[in-house]
Design a protein around this motif. Sequence first.
Motif, PDB file in Angstrom:
ATOM      1  N   CYS A   1       0.843  -1.205   0.000  1.00 30.29           N
ATOM      2  CA  CYS A   1       0.000   0.000   0.000  1.00 30.29           C
ATOM      3  C   CYS A   1       0.877   1.252   0.000  1.00 30.29           C
ATOM      4  CB  CYS A   1      -0.917   0.024   1.220  1.00 30.29           C
ATOM      5  SG  CYS A   1      -2.358  -1.062   1.074  1.00 30.29           S
ATOM      6  N   GLU A   2       0.388   2.266  -0.664  1.00 29.13           N
ATOM      7  CA  GLU A   2       1.078   3.550  -0.697  1.00 29.13           C
ATOM      8  C   GLU A   2       0.250   4.571   0.082  1.00 29.13           C
ATOM      9  OE1 GLU A   2       1.326   6.665  -4.202  1.00 29.13           O
ATOM     10  OE2 GLU A   2       2.798   5.057  -4.511  1.00 29.13           O
TER      11      GLU A   2
ATOM     12  N   PRO B   1      -7.595   0.443  -6.161  1.00 21.94           N
ATOM     13  CA  PRO B   1      -8.330   0.359  -4.900  1.00 21.94           C
ATOM     14  C   PRO B   1      -7.745   1.333  -3.877  1.00 21.94           C
ATOM     15  CG  PRO B   1      -7.722  -1.829  -5.690  1.00 21.94           C
ATOM     16  CD  PRO B   1      -6.949  -0.838  -6.502  1.00 21.94           C
ATOM     17  N   ALA B   2      -8.619   2.005  -3.153  1.00 20.02           N
ATOM     18  CA  ALA B   2      -8.201   2.903  -2.078  1.00 20.02           C
ATOM     19  C   ALA B   2      -8.777   2.387  -0.768  1.00 20.02           C
ATOM     20  CB  ALA B   2      -8.678   4.329  -2.340  1.00 20.02           C
TER      21      ALA B   2
ATOM     22  N   GLY C   1      -5.371   6.901   7.879  1.00 21.22           N
ATOM     23  CA  GLY C   1      -5.035   7.573   6.634  1.00 21.22           C
ATOM     24  C   GLY C   1      -5.640   6.858   5.444  1.00 21.22           C
ATOM     25  N   THR C   2      -5.425   7.442   4.274  1.00 24.67           N
ATOM     26  CA  THR C   2      -5.889   6.850   3.023  1.00 24.67           C
ATOM     27  C   THR C   2      -4.711   6.180   2.330  1.00 24.67           C
ATOM     28  OG1 THR C   2      -7.589   8.548   2.769  1.00 24.67           O
ATOM     29  CG2 THR C   2      -6.997   7.293   0.810  1.00 24.67           C
ATOM     30  N   PHE C   3      -4.891   4.929   1.943  1.00 24.95           N
ATOM     31  CA  PHE C   3      -3.837   4.140   1.321  1.00 24.95           C
ATOM     32  C   PHE C   3      -4.288   3.672  -0.062  1.00 24.95           C
ATOM     33  CE2 PHE C   3      -3.446   3.861   5.854  1.00 24.95           C
ATOM     34  CZ  PHE C   3      -2.079   3.894   6.105  1.00 24.95           C
TER      35      PHE C   3
ATOM     36  N   ALA D   1       2.775  -4.313  -6.438  1.00 23.28           N
ATOM     37  CA  ALA D   1       3.579  -4.385  -5.211  1.00 23.28           C
ATOM     38  C   ALA D   1       3.042  -5.467  -4.284  1.00 23.28           C
ATOM     39  CB  ALA D   1       3.583  -3.034  -4.511  1.00 23.28           C
ATOM     40  N   TYR D   2       1.710  -5.575  -4.182  1.00 24.84           N
ATOM     41  CA  TYR D   2       1.120  -6.591  -3.302  1.00 24.84           C
ATOM     42  C   TYR D   2       1.343  -7.995  -3.844  1.00 24.84           C
ATOM     43  CZ  TYR D   2      -2.256  -9.412  -0.775  1.00 24.84           C
ATOM     44  OH  TYR D   2      -2.843 -10.394  -0.018  1.00 24.84           O
ATOM     45  N   ALA D   3       1.410  -8.137  -5.174  1.00 26.84           N
ATOM     46  CA  ALA D   3       1.550  -9.463  -5.784  1.00 26.84           C
ATOM     47  C   ALA D   3       2.788 -10.204  -5.276  1.00 26.84           C
ATOM     48  CB  ALA D   3       1.605  -9.327  -7.303  1.00 26.84           C
TER      49      ALA D   3
END
Length: 218
Positions: free
Chosen positions: A64-65, A145-146, A180-182, A188-190
């Motif tokens: 997540c960013e 996705p957020a 916060g919002t991610f 990256a998650y893969a």
Amino acid sequence: MKQDAAIVGSTLVALAETLPMEDRQDVMDLLLYAELEANKKYNKDEVAKSWMNHYQRTLVKHGCELKSFLNEDPIFVPRTNGLHGVALSLIGSEGSAQLERLARSAIEALKLDTFASEFYQGQASAKNTLVFSMAPCELTPTGEPAVFFCGLKLVSTVDVTGAWLWKTTFRDVSLFPAGGTFIFKREAYAKHRQRLRDEAGFQSDRFIRNIGRPAGSR
């Protein structure tokens, strides 16, 4: 806007219907893993802020960013309108209308208004602290996705002044948010998907409970 909801660990997750099924599974696996990791380090009810911080670090570490921090200023809950408008205060100016609706539905599902109302009416204990967490999730205009993670510490206090017949009781309810919002980055998650499914995914039957659409959703 219709959405589905699930209890993931102890976090209420509201999912916009626009989220693809694979994203839903990946996001819930990650949220469950973040909760299990935070639980290993901290007791959520005793050190809520440390628990929430560890939860968020796990999200960032696994795909997540961080887009923006939540305003952590305490929010006074008024006696008359309760938590009506709290969702907008939490989301802030950067959040979408859909994300606000998702947050509002999650707050309603957590029944925070009920707690505040009963406390002001003298039906709840004099001193009480409740810790909740929610994670409304939507699909951004760019197709990512957020996840809006929000930890909520609801604190009620009673202050009595004067003596005997002249006693005056003041009741206050305050909300202390953190989060916060991610942005969920699929590539990256893969890199972590299989390990997280091996470590947390197999526990989904124990820790993930679908509850359908929250009341008030459209």
